[in-house]
Design a protein around this motif. Structure first.
Motif, mmCIF file in Angstrom:
data_model
loop_
_atom_site.group_PDB
_atom_site.id
_atom_site.type_symbol
_atom_site.label_atom_id
_atom_site.label_comp_id
_atom_site.label_asym_id
_atom_site.label_seq_id
_atom_site.Cartn_x
_atom_site.Cartn_y
_atom_site.Cartn_z
ATOM 1 N N GLU A 126 0.837 -1.203 0.000
ATOM 2 C CA GLU A 126 0.000 0.000 0.000
ATOM 3 C C GLU A 126 0.872 1.253 0.000
ATOM 4 O O GLU A 126 1.732 1.422 0.858
ATOM 5 N N PHE A 127 0.631 2.131 -0.975
ATOM 6 C CA PHE A 127 1.215 3.471 -0.994
ATOM 7 C C PHE A 127 0.193 4.382 -0.318
ATOM 8 O O PHE A 127 -0.951 4.475 -0.778
ATOM 9 N N MET A 128 0.590 5.045 0.787
ATOM 10 C CA MET A 128 -0.397 5.815 1.547
ATOM 11 C C MET A 128 0.141 7.166 2.006
ATOM 12 O O MET A 128 1.332 7.424 1.990
ATOM 13 N N GLY A 169 -8.000 11.229 2.935
ATOM 14 C CA GLY A 169 -9.267 10.743 3.487
ATOM 15 C C GLY A 169 -9.572 9.301 3.115
ATOM 16 O O GLY A 169 -10.061 8.520 3.934
ATOM 17 N N TYR A 170 -9.266 8.927 1.881
ATOM 18 C CA TYR A 170 -9.534 7.551 1.445
ATOM 19 C C TYR A 170 -8.567 6.563 2.099
ATOM 20 O O TYR A 170 -8.940 5.413 2.364
ATOM 21 N N CYS A 171 -7.336 6.989 2.384
ATOM 22 C CA CYS A 171 -6.389 6.122 3.111
ATOM 23 C C CYS A 171 -6.923 5.863 4.519
ATOM 24 O O CYS A 171 -6.864 4.738 5.020
ATOM 25 N N LEU A 207 -1.725 -3.913 -10.148
ATOM 26 C CA LEU A 207 -1.662 -2.560 -9.604
ATOM 27 C C LEU A 207 -3.067 -1.975 -9.587
ATOM 28 O O LEU A 207 -3.768 -1.993 -10.598
ATOM 29 N N VAL A 208 -3.488 -1.495 -8.410
ATOM 30 C CA VAL A 208 -4.821 -0.911 -8.269
ATOM 31 C C VAL A 208 -4.649 0.501 -7.733
ATOM 32 O O VAL A 208 -4.172 0.694 -6.609
ATOM 33 N N ARG A 209 -5.032 1.486 -8.539
ATOM 34 C CA ARG A 209 -4.910 2.889 -8.136
ATOM 35 C C ARG A 209 -6.242 3.338 -7.549
ATOM 36 O O ARG A 209 -7.256 3.307 -8.234
ATOM 37 N N GLY A 210 -6.236 3.733 -6.289
ATOM 38 C CA GLY A 210 -7.455 4.234 -5.655
ATOM 39 C C GLY A 210 -8.006 3.288 -4.599
ATOM 40 O O GLY A 210 -7.561 2.163 -4.436
ATOM 41 N N THR A 242 -3.282 8.516 -3.691
ATOM 42 C CA THR A 242 -3.324 7.560 -2.583
ATOM 43 C C THR A 242 -4.777 7.307 -2.209
ATOM 44 O O THR A 242 -5.619 8.185 -2.393
ATOM 45 N N PRO A 243 -5.093 6.112 -1.690
ATOM 46 C CA PRO A 243 -4.177 4.974 -1.618
ATOM 47 C C PRO A 243 -4.010 4.323 -2.992
ATOM 48 O O PRO A 243 -4.903 4.409 -3.839
ATOM 49 N N SER A 244 -2.885 3.701 -3.203
ATOM 50 C CA SER A 244 -2.661 2.839 -4.356
ATOM 51 C C SER A 244 -2.099 1.532 -3.842
ATOM 52 O O SER A 244 -1.339 1.525 -2.867
#
Length: 196
Positions: free
Chosen positions: A46-48, A53-55, A175-178, A166-168
């Motif tokens: 996880e890239f955070m 807010g979504y992270c 790879l999932v962006r969002g 972020t998050p990705s």
């Protein structure tokens, strides 16, 4: 529509090739905290950002995924992109890891994910003191090259992978962006295991 599907398939394949080429860097223990089951059969990266807010929304769901599954290797990448407070929070978390170790880093990460109010050096030091950490020693390391190097490495990886939000996540070789809700994450993990 066919053209769009072809474009999406090409993008997914490009992502997979990049993930394969960067696998070592993505899971480098020097630039990542590694939790869950280190020998897990599926890796989730996880890239955070602590100000995202979504992270924050995803945080308890990711925790639930890791805890309920029991066979996921979880890798955290500090990726501060939302301003000075984000950078300060990431630096403080990384400095906590350098001074206090991995378990303390995870506690600080969790606290930063739920922290209310402004992030500044004073609020961070007070939080560290309340947690029983050496707040002054952590604050003294904020500007360390070692701390800067972690953030720089993660930003370089994100750039190569065309991650700019972020998050990705990296689920295995996908790879999932969002933001992804818990059920969606479980479904992706199940699909990876079926393919595996």
């Amino acid at each position: 529509e066919v053209f769009e599907q072809r474009q999406a398939a090409q993008a997914a394949e490009r992502d997979r090739m990049m993930l394969q080429a960067l696998a070592g860097e993505l899971q480098d223990p020097e630039t990542s905290w590694i939790g869950g089951d280190p020998e897990g059969d599926v890796t989730v990266i996880e890239f955070m950002d602590y100000r995202c807010g979504y992270c924050r929304r995803a945080h308890p769901e990711v925790e639930e995924l890791i805890a309920s599954d029991g066979d996921i290797r979880y890798v955290l990448k500090e990726f501060p992109i939302l301003g000075e407070q984000s950078v300060l929070a990431a630096r403080f978390a990384i400095a906590t890891r350098l001074v206090e170790g991995d378990a303390a880093y995870k506690r600080m990460h969790d606290a930063l994910m739920t922290m209310q109010g402004d992030i500044n050096e004073l609020s961070l030091e007070l939080m560290a003191e309340e947690m029983g950490f050496k707040a002054e020693a952590i604050a003294a390391r904020l500007g360390d090259e070692e701390v800067t190097a972690v953030i720089r490495a993660n930003h370089a990886l994100a750039q190569q992978l065309q991650i700019n939000g972020t998050p990705s996540y990296v689920f295995g070789s996908e790879l999932v962006r969002g933001y992804v809700p818990l059920d969606g994450m479980r479904q992706i993990v199940a699909e990876i295991r079926q393919e595996g």
